[in-house]
Design a protein around this motif. Structure first.
Motif, PDB file in Angstrom:
ATOM      1  N   ASN A 199      11.689  32.474 -81.221  1.00  0.00           N
ATOM      2  CA  ASN A 199      11.967  31.786 -82.306  1.00  0.00           C
ATOM      3  C   ASN A 199      10.891  31.296 -82.962  1.00  0.00           C
ATOM      4  O   ASN A 199      10.712  30.763 -84.087  1.00  0.00           O
ATOM      5  CB  ASN A 199      13.242  30.688 -82.226  1.00  0.00           C
ATOM      6  CG  ASN A 199      12.740  29.420 -81.397  1.00  0.00           C
ATOM      7  OD1 ASN A 199      11.705  29.407 -80.723  1.00  0.00           O
ATOM      8  ND2 ASN A 199      13.733  28.703 -80.829  1.00  0.00           N
ATOM      9  N   PHE A 251      13.495  23.442 -85.398  1.00  0.00           N
ATOM     10  CA  PHE A 251      14.432  24.254 -85.603  1.00  0.00           C
ATOM     11  C   PHE A 251      15.065  25.132 -84.407  1.00  0.00           C
ATOM     12  O   PHE A 251      14.478  25.104 -83.320  1.00  0.00           O
ATOM     13  CB  PHE A 251      14.492  25.170 -86.849  1.00  0.00           C
ATOM     14  CG  PHE A 251      13.949  26.414 -86.414  1.00  0.00           C
ATOM     15  CD1 PHE A 251      14.739  27.657 -86.948  1.00  0.00           C
ATOM     16  CD2 PHE A 251      12.804  27.032 -86.061  1.00  0.00           C
ATOM     17  CE1 PHE A 251      14.384  28.964 -86.612  1.00  0.00           C
ATOM     18  CE2 PHE A 251      12.312  28.068 -85.566  1.00  0.00           C
ATOM     19  CZ  PHE A 251      13.156  29.111 -86.023  1.00  0.00           C
ATOM     20  N   SER A 252      16.380  25.514 -84.526  1.00  0.00           N
ATOM     21  CA  SER A 252      17.005  26.049 -83.405  1.00  0.00           C
ATOM     22  C   SER A 252      17.607  27.366 -84.071  1.00  0.00           C
ATOM     23  O   SER A 252      18.351  27.421 -85.282  1.00  0.00           O
ATOM     24  CB  SER A 252      17.834  25.244 -82.666  1.00  0.00           C
ATOM     25  OG  SER A 252      18.872  24.661 -83.547  1.00  0.00           O
ATOM     26  N   THR A 253      18.003  28.339 -83.171  1.00  0.00           N
ATOM     27  CA  THR A 253      18.705  29.680 -83.308  1.00  0.00           C
ATOM     28  C   THR A 253      19.585  30.100 -82.219  1.00  0.00           C
ATOM     29  O   THR A 253      19.467  29.444 -81.169  1.00  0.00           O
ATOM     30  CB  THR A 253      17.739  30.767 -83.584  1.00  0.00           C
ATOM     31  OG1 THR A 253      17.095  31.033 -82.745  1.00  0.00           O
ATOM     32  CG2 THR A 253      16.855  30.574 -84.993  1.00  0.00           C
ATOM     33  N   ASN A 254      20.557  30.594 -82.876  1.00  0.00           N
ATOM     34  CA  ASN A 254      21.589  31.257 -81.561  1.00  0.00           C
ATOM     35  C   ASN A 254      20.725  32.271 -80.864  1.00  0.00           C
ATOM     36  O   ASN A 254      19.718  32.677 -81.044  1.00  0.00           O
ATOM     37  CB  ASN A 254      22.957  31.505 -82.099  1.00  0.00           C
ATOM     38  CG  ASN A 254      22.681  32.743 -83.101  1.00  0.00           C
ATOM     39  OD1 ASN A 254      22.194  33.928 -82.430  1.00  0.00           O
ATOM     40  ND2 ASN A 254      22.881  32.787 -84.423  1.00  0.00           N
ATOM     41  N   SER A 278      13.095  25.599 -95.275  1.00  0.00           N
ATOM     42  CA  SER A 278      14.446  26.032 -94.876  1.00  0.00           C
ATOM     43  C   SER A 278      14.560  27.107 -93.583  1.00  0.00           C
ATOM     44  O   SER A 278      14.748  28.469 -93.662  1.00  0.00           O
ATOM     45  CB  SER A 278      15.084  26.892 -95.925  1.00  0.00           C
ATOM     46  OG  SER A 278      15.066  26.245 -97.061  1.00  0.00           O
ATOM     47  N   PRO A 279      14.241  26.381 -92.445  1.00  0.00           N
ATOM     48  CA  PRO A 279      13.790  27.448 -91.056  1.00  0.00           C
ATOM     49  C   PRO A 279      15.155  28.446 -90.725  1.00  0.00           C
ATOM     50  O   PRO A 279      14.856  29.249 -90.135  1.00  0.00           O
ATOM     51  CB  PRO A 279      13.789  26.323 -90.276  1.00  0.00           C
ATOM     52  CG  PRO A 279      14.183  25.177 -90.702  1.00  0.00           C
ATOM     53  CD  PRO A 279      13.973  25.139 -92.139  1.00  0.00           C
ATOM     54  N   ASP A 280      16.413  27.869 -91.265  1.00  0.00           N
ATOM     55  CA  ASP A 280      17.407  28.607 -90.781  1.00  0.00           C
ATOM     56  C   ASP A 280      17.641  30.057 -91.472  1.00  0.00           C
ATOM     57  O   ASP A 280      18.145  31.106 -91.033  1.00  0.00           O
ATOM     58  CB  ASP A 280      19.046  27.948 -90.958  1.00  0.00           C
ATOM     59  CG  ASP A 280      18.980  26.700 -90.026  1.00  0.00           C
ATOM     60  OD1 ASP A 280      18.331  26.769 -89.114  1.00  0.00           O
ATOM     61  OD2 ASP A 280      19.591  25.771 -90.647  1.00  0.00           O
ATOM     62  N   GLU A 281      16.803  30.206 -92.263  1.00  0.00           N
ATOM     63  CA  GLU A 281      16.744  31.381 -93.315  1.00  0.00           C
ATOM     64  C   GLU A 281      15.553  32.335 -93.071  1.00  0.00           C
ATOM     65  O   GLU A 281      14.908  32.799 -93.712  1.00  0.00           O
ATOM     66  CB  GLU A 281      16.517  30.952 -94.794  1.00  0.00           C
ATOM     67  CG  GLU A 281      17.626  30.168 -95.451  1.00  0.00           C
ATOM     68  CD  GLU A 281      17.517  29.523 -96.859  1.00  0.00           C
ATOM     69  OE1 GLU A 281      16.509  30.260 -97.532  1.00  0.00           O
ATOM     70  OE2 GLU A 281      18.266  28.761 -97.309  1.00  0.00           O
ATOM     71  N   LEU A 318       9.596  32.579 -92.207  1.00  0.00           N
ATOM     72  CA  LEU A 318      10.592  31.651 -92.651  1.00  0.00           C
ATOM     73  C   LEU A 318      10.039  30.478 -93.486  1.00  0.00           C
ATOM     74  O   LEU A 318       8.757  30.364 -93.172  1.00  0.00           O
ATOM     75  CB  LEU A 318      11.117  31.120 -91.216  1.00  0.00           C
ATOM     76  CG  LEU A 318      10.344  30.239 -90.132  1.00  0.00           C
ATOM     77  CD1 LEU A 318      10.062  28.943 -91.045  1.00  0.00           C
ATOM     78  CD2 LEU A 318      11.107  30.237 -88.985  1.00  0.00           C
ATOM     79  N   SER A 348      17.769  35.022 -81.558  1.00  0.00           N
ATOM     80  CA  SER A 348      16.245  35.193 -80.876  1.00  0.00           C
ATOM     81  C   SER A 348      16.627  34.850 -79.424  1.00  0.00           C
ATOM     82  O   SER A 348      17.871  34.371 -79.220  1.00  0.00           O
ATOM     83  CB  SER A 348      15.429  33.681 -81.395  1.00  0.00           C
ATOM     84  OG  SER A 348      16.341  32.559 -81.229  1.00  0.00           O
TER      85      SER A 348
END
Length: 362
Positions: free
Chosen positions: A27, A41-44, A217-220, A213, A62
Motif C-alpha cells: 500500500n 491510510f489503510s486498504t483491504n 484522498s488516499p482511498d482513491e 494517490l 494491496s
C-alpha cells in the motif's frame, strides 16, 4: 484487440498470478511517510487485476506481505508531485536528442502515416518534471539521486529513457493524463513509476508499473501495469521468442520481418525524435530522399574525411564522389543522395556507413 491471456504469453508469463509476483502490491504507506510522516491510510488486502482499454492492467487492493516475494528487477522513481509549479522556467526542456539503450536504428515504420513501432519512452514523464516537490525524488532503491534532479535527468539515457513500443507509450500517456488532471485540480499526488524487468540484465522491460494517490484522498489510489507490447509485432512463426527479444533487444535479422504493415516507402527511416527521411534499396542502387541540406552537407563532409576523399566533381544536376568502387551522387534540386556500385561487399559497407551516420546520436 488483445486478450489478457495473449498479453501474458507475450510477456513470457502463464497467468495473472505470475504477473502479480513481479509487481509491488504494497500500500506504499512507508514510502509516502518519507515525504509526509503524519500520513495514514489503510486498504483491504483483496488483490484484483483486470485488463482494460486494450492497453493496461488495473490492480485493486494491496498485500504488504506478498510484496516481499517479488522476483523482478525495477528501475524508476517515487516522489510527490505538487501544485503550484516551482518556477516558470521548469517546463522549458528543449528537444529530446538522446535515444535509449538498444533502440533500433532507423526505427520500424508503422502503417502509412508517420507512426513508428518504437518510441523513446520516459520512465518519469517530461510533463511531470515541473511538479516535483523541491526536486526531491527517490530512485527504485529509495535512495536520493546523487545530483539535483534537473532537466538533464529527465532525458538521461541511463536514468530515465527506455525503448518502449508505441502502443505501450500511448497507454502510459493515458494513465499519466489521469495524474495530470489531479494536478490541475491543485492536488498533491504521491507518484511512483517503475520499469519492470524479468531479469536485471534484460535490454527491455516487460512493462511499466504506475501507482499514484492524492494525498488528501488516499482511498482513491490507482495502480496500473502497462505491458511493453504491440499487436503488430508477432513472433508466432519465428525461430526466436519474446523472452529472447526482451533479454537481448531488437535484431534486424531475427525480428524485422515480424512487424506487420511496416513497408511504407515514404519517411521510413527515423533520424531523431522529430526528423525522418525516406530510404530505398534496389540491387546496386540505394537512395536517401528528403534529407535536410544541413544533414547532407554534414554527412558528405564526414564521409570525405573518414575515407580521405579529395575529389568531389560536378555532374549533371548534382555533385558526385567516387571511392571504394562506388559512386555517391547528391542531387540537391530533388533532395536525394544516390549510392551506386557493382561490388556487393564495398556497396553494402558504404550503405551501412550511411545508415549508421543517419542513426548517430547528437
Amino acid at each position: 484487440m488483445y486478450t489478457e491471456q495473449r498479453i501474458l504469453q507475450r510477456l513470457g508469463l502463464e497467468n495473472d498470478e505470475e504477473l502479480l509476483n513481479l509487481l509491488d502490491l504494497s500500500n506504499r504507506l512507508d514510502k509516502i511517510k518519507y515525504f509526509y510522516p503524519e500520513f495514514q491510510f489503510s486498504t483491504n488486502n483483496l488483490i484484483e487485476i483486470s485488463w482494460e482499454n486494450d492497453g493496461y492492467f488495473k490492480l485493486i487492493g494491496s498485500d504488504n506481505k506478498k510484496t516481499k516475494g517479488t522476483t523482478s528487477f525495477r528501475r524508476g522513481w517515487e516522489t510527490i508531485l505538487k501544485f503550484p509549479v516551482r518556477n516558470n522556467n521548469s517546463d522549458d526542456l528543449g528537444p529530446l536528442n538522446d535515444t535509449p539503450d538498444a533502440f533500433p536504428k532507423g526505427n520500424i515504420p508503422k502503417g502509412d502515416s508517420d507512426d513508428w513501432y518504437f518510441h523513446r519512452g520516459h520512465v518519469f514523464a517530461r510533463r511531470f518534471h515541473k511538479y516535483v516537490v523541491g526536486y526531491e525524488i527517490l530512485n527504485a532503491e529509495r535512495q536520493h539521486t546523487q545530483e539535483k534532479w534537473s532537466k538533464f535527468s529527465i532525458d538521461s539515457r541511463d536514468k530515465n529513457l527506455f525503448t518502449q513500443f508505441s502502443k505501450a507509450n500511448k497507454a502510459q500517456a493515458e494513465i499519466e493524463e489521469k495524474v495530470y488532471q489531479l494536478l490541475q485540480s491543485e492536488e498533491s499526488v504521491y507518484y511512483e513509476v517503475k520499469l519492470v524487468f524479468k531479469n536485471s540484465s534484460d535490454k527491455y522491460p516487460i512493462g511499466t508499473e504506475i501507482f499514484f494517490l492524492p494525498i488528501l484522498s488516499p482511498d482513491e489510489f490507482d495502480h496500473y501495469f502497462i505491458p511493453n507490447v504491440d499487436s503488430g509485432f508477432d513472433l508466432e512463426n519465428s525461430q526466436t521468442d519474446y523472452a529472447d527479444f526482451y533479454k537481448n533487444g531488437y535484431s534486424e535479422e531475427d525480428h524485422r520481418e515480424f512487424f506487420a504493415d511496416s513497408d511504407r516507402k515514404h519517411k521510413n527511416w527515423q533520424i531523431s525524435e522529430n526528423e525522418s527521411c525516406s530510404i530505398e534499396s534496389n540491387g546496386g542502387n540505394f537512395s536517401i530522399r528528403e534529407l535536410p541540406k544541413i544533414a547532407v552537407d554534414s554527412l558528405i563532409e564526414n564521409l570525405k574525411t573518414d575515407r580521405e576523399i579529395k575529389s568531389y566533381k560536378d555532374v549533371q544536376d548534382g555533385k558526385q564522389l567516387k571511392f571504394s568502387g562506388v559512386t555517391l551522387t547528391h542531387y540537391p534540386s530533388i533532395g536525394t543522395l544516390l549510392l551506386q556500385g557493382n561490388k556487393l561487399q564495398e556497396f553494402e559497407e558504404v550503405k551501412q556507413y550511411l545508415l549508421d551516420y543517419l542513426s548517430k546520436e547528437d
